[in-house]
Design a protein around this motif. Structure first.
Motif, PDB file in Angstrom:
ATOM      1  N   VAL A  38       0.864  -1.179   0.000  1.00  0.00           N
ATOM      2  CA  VAL A  38       0.000   0.000   0.000  1.00  0.00           C
ATOM      3  C   VAL A  38       0.899   1.226   0.000  1.00  0.00           C
ATOM      4  O   VAL A  38       1.869   1.297   0.745  1.00  0.00           O
ATOM      5  CB  VAL A  38      -0.914   0.029   1.245  1.00  0.00           C
ATOM      6  CG1 VAL A  38      -1.682   1.338   1.334  1.00  0.00           C
ATOM      7  CG2 VAL A  38      -1.865  -1.154   1.229  1.00  0.00           C
ATOM      8  N   GLU A  40       0.446   5.391   0.330  1.00  0.00           N
ATOM      9  CA  GLU A  40      -0.522   6.441   0.645  1.00  0.00           C
ATOM     10  C   GLU A  40       0.088   7.817   0.436  1.00  0.00           C
ATOM     11  O   GLU A  40       1.260   8.035   0.714  1.00  0.00           O
ATOM     12  CB  GLU A  40      -1.014   6.293   2.085  1.00  0.00           C
ATOM     13  CG  GLU A  40      -1.805   5.018   2.293  1.00  0.00           C
ATOM     14  CD  GLU A  40      -2.293   4.860   3.716  1.00  0.00           C
ATOM     15  OE1 GLU A  40      -1.526   5.145   4.648  1.00  0.00           O
ATOM     16  OE2 GLU A  40      -3.456   4.454   3.876  1.00  0.00           O
ATOM     17  N   PRO A  42      -1.119  11.205   1.834  1.00  0.00           N
ATOM     18  CA  PRO A  42      -2.111  11.901   2.657  1.00  0.00           C
ATOM     19  C   PRO A  42      -2.329  13.358   2.263  1.00  0.00           C
ATOM     20  O   PRO A  42      -3.389  13.905   2.508  1.00  0.00           O
ATOM     21  CB  PRO A  42      -1.549  11.786   4.075  1.00  0.00           C
ATOM     22  CG  PRO A  42      -0.107  11.532   3.903  1.00  0.00           C
ATOM     23  CD  PRO A  42       0.047  10.800   2.605  1.00  0.00           C
ATOM     24  N   ALA A  50      -5.372   9.218  -3.115  1.00  0.00           N
ATOM     25  CA  ALA A  50      -4.858   9.256  -1.747  1.00  0.00           C
ATOM     26  C   ALA A  50      -4.179   7.941  -1.380  1.00  0.00           C
ATOM     27  O   ALA A  50      -3.323   7.910  -0.495  1.00  0.00           O
ATOM     28  CB  ALA A  50      -5.990   9.544  -0.765  1.00  0.00           C
ATOM     29  N   ARG A  51      -4.534   6.878  -2.076  1.00  0.00           N
ATOM     30  CA  ARG A  51      -4.013   5.552  -1.721  1.00  0.00           C
ATOM     31  C   ARG A  51      -3.944   4.677  -2.969  1.00  0.00           C
ATOM     32  O   ARG A  51      -4.851   4.683  -3.792  1.00  0.00           O
ATOM     33  CB  ARG A  51      -4.935   4.934  -0.680  1.00  0.00           C
ATOM     34  CG  ARG A  51      -4.576   3.545  -0.250  1.00  0.00           C
ATOM     35  CD  ARG A  51      -5.611   3.032   0.748  1.00  0.00           C
ATOM     36  NE  ARG A  51      -5.433   1.620   0.974  1.00  0.00           N
ATOM     37  CZ  ARG A  51      -5.112   1.100   2.146  1.00  0.00           C
ATOM     38  NH1 ARG A  51      -4.946   1.879   3.195  1.00  0.00           N
ATOM     39  NH2 ARG A  51      -4.965  -0.199   2.294  1.00  0.00           N
ATOM     40  N   ASP A  53      -3.387   0.607  -3.884  1.00  0.00           N
ATOM     41  CA  ASP A  53      -3.417  -0.725  -3.275  1.00  0.00           C
ATOM     42  C   ASP A  53      -2.836  -1.756  -4.222  1.00  0.00           C
ATOM     43  O   ASP A  53      -3.359  -1.960  -5.320  1.00  0.00           O
ATOM     44  CB  ASP A  53      -4.859  -1.116  -2.928  1.00  0.00           C
ATOM     45  CG  ASP A  53      -5.396  -0.305  -1.772  1.00  0.00           C
ATOM     46  OD1 ASP A  53      -4.889  -0.484  -0.655  1.00  0.00           O
ATOM     47  OD2 ASP A  53      -6.314   0.515  -1.999  1.00  0.00           O
ATOM     48  N   SER A 113       4.604  12.180   3.129  1.00  0.00           N
ATOM     49  CA  SER A 113       3.913  10.993   2.626  1.00  0.00           C
ATOM     50  C   SER A 113       4.098   9.845   3.563  1.00  0.00           C
ATOM     51  O   SER A 113       4.904   9.867   4.439  1.00  0.00           O
ATOM     52  CB  SER A 113       4.422  10.630   1.224  1.00  0.00           C
ATOM     53  OG  SER A 113       5.779  10.364   1.215  1.00  0.00           O
TER      54      SER A 113
END
Length: 113
Positions: A38, A40, A42, A50-51, A53, A113
């Motif tokens: 993952v 991310e 932010p 934002a993310r 996966d 980050s």
């Protein structure tokens, strides 16, 4: 950012990630992330998720950015790295000097980050 066991921990993975971005290497990026990784962001700008996966999503996003972006990073300068309760996870912030073309101009975004 989550690192692989046996590769020097999360801080070593961060350094490998930075070099893969500078080199624009999808192969190195693929080797870097676990299948279930993952990533991310932010404090992301509009149009940036934002993310991300999974390895595939991370590598596709990064490679797509390299193809469509006039920005080339030259280095990364760490402002802070924070450990978390998970020894394989860190939170990092820093600056990324680079060049944007056209027109040729210097840039140096600061990123948490």
């Amino acid at each position: 950012m989550t690192g692989h066991e046996g590769t020097g921990g999360a801080r070593a993975v961060l350094e490998r990630f930075r070099q893969a971005v500078i080199d624009r290497s999808a192969e190195d990026m693929t080797d870097l992330f676990a299948e279930e990784a993952v990533l991310e962001f932010p404090f992301h700008r509009p149009g940036v998720p934002a993310r991300l996966d999974g390895r595939r999503e991370i590598v596709e996003f990064m490679a797509g950015n390299w193809t469509g972006s006039p920005l080339r990073y030259r280095a990364y300068h760490t402002l802070a790295v924070h450990d978390t309760a998970d020894p394989g996870t860190i939170v990092a912030s820093g600056r990324s000097p680079g060049r944007a073309r056209p027109p040729a101009r210097s840039v140096c975004p600061t990123w948490p980050s």
